[in-house]
Design a protein around this motif. Sequence first.
Motif, PDB file in Angstrom:
ATOM      1  N   GLY A   1      45.166  45.426  42.568  1.00 60.91           N
ATOM      2  CA  GLY A   1      45.596  44.107  43.048  1.00 60.91           C
ATOM      3  C   GLY A   1      45.135  42.985  42.135  1.00 60.91           C
ATOM      4  O   GLY A   1      45.912  42.104  41.765  1.00 60.91           O
ATOM      5  N   PHE A   2      43.868  43.029  41.745  1.00 63.74           N
ATOM      6  CA  PHE A   2      43.358  42.012  40.820  1.00 63.74           C
ATOM      7  C   PHE A   2      44.002  42.158  39.447  1.00 63.74           C
ATOM      8  O   PHE A   2      44.366  41.161  38.810  1.00 63.74           O
TER       9      PHE A   2
ATOM     10  N   ILE B   1      46.618  39.483  46.914  1.00 62.11           N
ATOM     11  CA  ILE B   1      46.881  39.759  48.326  1.00 62.11           C
ATOM     12  C   ILE B   1      46.678  41.246  48.589  1.00 62.11           C
ATOM     13  O   ILE B   1      47.406  42.083  48.052  1.00 62.11           O
ATOM     14  N   LEU B   2      45.668  41.540  49.387  1.00 62.06           N
ATOM     15  CA  LEU B   2      45.416  42.922  49.788  1.00 62.06           C
ATOM     16  C   LEU B   2      45.878  43.064  51.234  1.00 62.06           C
ATOM     17  O   LEU B   2      45.094  43.102  52.170  1.00 62.06           O
ATOM     18  N   ASP B   3      47.180  43.070  51.381  1.00 64.06           N
ATOM     19  CA  ASP B   3      47.815  43.157  52.704  1.00 64.06           C
ATOM     20  C   ASP B   3      49.220  43.684  52.463  1.00 64.06           C
ATOM     21  O   ASP B   3      50.071  42.965  51.942  1.00 64.06           O
ATOM     22  N   ASP B   4      49.446  44.914  52.803  1.00 65.76           N
ATOM     23  CA  ASP B   4      50.742  45.536  52.531  1.00 65.76           C
ATOM     24  C   ASP B   4      51.705  45.486  53.692  1.00 65.76           C
ATOM     25  O   ASP B   4      52.652  46.257  53.754  1.00 65.76           O
ATOM     26  N   ARG B   5      51.483  44.543  54.610  1.00 67.21           N
ATOM     27  CA  ARG B   5      52.473  44.351  55.680  1.00 67.21           C
ATOM     28  C   ARG B   5      53.757  43.844  55.051  1.00 67.21           C
ATOM     29  O   ARG B   5      53.730  43.259  53.964  1.00 67.21           O
ATOM     30  N   PRO B   6      54.898  44.056  55.709  1.00 72.93           N
ATOM     31  CA  PRO B   6      56.170  43.624  55.123  1.00 72.93           C
ATOM     32  C   PRO B   6      56.209  42.156  54.709  1.00 72.93           C
ATOM     33  O   PRO B   6      56.747  41.820  53.682  1.00 72.93           O
TER      34      PRO B   6
ATOM     35  N   MET C   1      42.556  37.808  59.006  1.00 75.74           N
ATOM     36  CA  MET C   1      42.664  37.652  57.557  1.00 75.74           C
ATOM     37  C   MET C   1      41.675  36.582  57.078  1.00 75.74           C
ATOM     38  O   MET C   1      41.324  35.666  57.815  1.00 75.74           O
ATOM     39  N   LEU C   2      41.237  36.745  55.839  1.00 76.68           N
ATOM     40  CA  LEU C   2      40.363  35.780  55.186  1.00 76.68           C
ATOM     41  C   LEU C   2      40.992  35.326  53.881  1.00 76.68           C
ATOM     42  O   LEU C   2      41.691  36.096  53.225  1.00 76.68           O
ATOM     43  N   GLU C   3      40.717  34.092  53.515  1.00 73.07           N
ATOM     44  CA  GLU C   3      41.050  33.582  52.182  1.00 73.07           C
ATOM     45  C   GLU C   3      39.715  33.282  51.506  1.00 73.07           C
ATOM     46  O   GLU C   3      38.926  32.484  52.009  1.00 73.07           O
ATOM     47  N   ILE C   4      39.488  33.946  50.381  1.00 70.07           N
ATOM     48  CA  ILE C   4      38.214  33.814  49.677  1.00 70.07           C
ATOM     49  C   ILE C   4      38.491  33.281  48.281  1.00 70.07           C
ATOM     50  O   ILE C   4      39.296  33.858  47.541  1.00 70.07           O
TER      51      ILE C   4
ATOM     52  N   HIS D   1      41.999  41.284  54.813  1.00 76.56           N
ATOM     53  CA  HIS D   1      41.451  41.369  56.161  1.00 76.56           C
ATOM     54  C   HIS D   1      39.929  41.315  56.086  1.00 76.56           C
ATOM     55  O   HIS D   1      39.332  41.742  55.092  1.00 76.56           O
ATOM     56  N   GLU D   2      39.321  40.813  57.132  1.00 77.99           N
ATOM     57  CA  GLU D   2      37.861  40.705  57.157  1.00 77.99           C
ATOM     58  C   GLU D   2      37.190  42.069  57.007  1.00 77.99           C
ATOM     59  O   GLU D   2      36.114  42.171  56.404  1.00 77.99           O
ATOM     60  N   ASP D   3      37.810  43.136  57.502  1.00 80.76           N
ATOM     61  CA  ASP D   3      37.241  44.476  57.335  1.00 80.76           C
ATOM     62  C   ASP D   3      37.314  44.931  55.874  1.00 80.76           C
ATOM     63  O   ASP D   3      36.419  45.625  55.386  1.00 80.76           O
ATOM     64  N   THR D   4      38.388  44.540  55.180  1.00 83.71           N
ATOM     65  CA  THR D   4      38.509  44.871  53.759  1.00 83.71           C
ATOM     66  C   THR D   4      37.424  44.145  52.970  1.00 83.71           C
ATOM     67  O   THR D   4      36.780  44.732  52.093  1.00 83.71           O
ATOM     68  N   TRP D   5      37.208  42.876  53.278  1.00 88.54           N
ATOM     69  CA  TRP D   5      36.162  42.104  52.597  1.00 88.54           C
ATOM     70  C   TRP D   5      34.789  42.741  52.841  1.00 88.54           C
ATOM     71  O   TRP D   5      33.995  42.896  51.913  1.00 88.54           O
ATOM     72  N   ALA D   6      34.526  43.150  54.086  1.00 94.12           N
ATOM     73  CA  ALA D   6      33.253  43.800  54.399  1.00 94.12           C
ATOM     74  C   ALA D   6      33.113  45.118  53.627  1.00 94.12           C
ATOM     75  O   ALA D   6      32.032  45.435  53.116  1.00 94.12           O
ATOM     76  N   ALA D   7      34.201  45.871  53.525  1.00 90.57           N
ATOM     77  CA  ALA D   7      34.163  47.134  52.786  1.00 90.57           C
ATOM     78  C   ALA D   7      33.916  46.890  51.302  1.00 90.57           C
ATOM     79  O   ALA D   7      33.163  47.636  50.656  1.00 90.57           O
ATOM     80  N   LEU D   8      34.529  45.852  50.739  1.00 89.98           N
ATOM     81  CA  LEU D   8      34.288  45.520  49.332  1.00 89.98           C
ATOM     82  C   LEU D   8      32.828  45.146  49.107  1.00 89.98           C
ATOM     83  O   LEU D   8      32.211  45.571  48.128  1.00 89.98           O
TER      84      LEU D   8
END
Length: 137
Positions: A107-108, A128-133, A69-72, A32-39
Amino acid sequence: MGFIRALVDDMTSKTRWMRRAAGVSTVRLLCHEDTWAALQALPSALVHTPDHRRIEATEERITARENGMLEIVLSGPQIVRILQVTSHNSKNGSPEEQAIAERTYIGFGSVLDTVGSHHSTEEIPPVILDDRPQAPA
């Protein structure tokens, strides 16, 4: 949480993952874009460098996906930096920084455990840092 803490503290895993990361060309990160910003906001352990070696990616390597979501696309050296910063913050950050750092580090690491030291034409699976089903692929 004990297993994760033990894995984060395991220098053998860290060394193995950093060496494997140094040898890959690219890996895709989906988060998620918020996760990327937090990283990107995580403090670096390498404060002796001029730019503090923060986690970065150029705009042309970032693609927006659905639902924020972002793909980086990250290079091996960028992944080494991510491992260093997240390892440091998993032990030294605030509770929020520790949670984000540990999840990212594991994750990495999980993906890097699939990478061998031999040449392969197979694509490295994305982190993938997304734990949705049903996380996007």
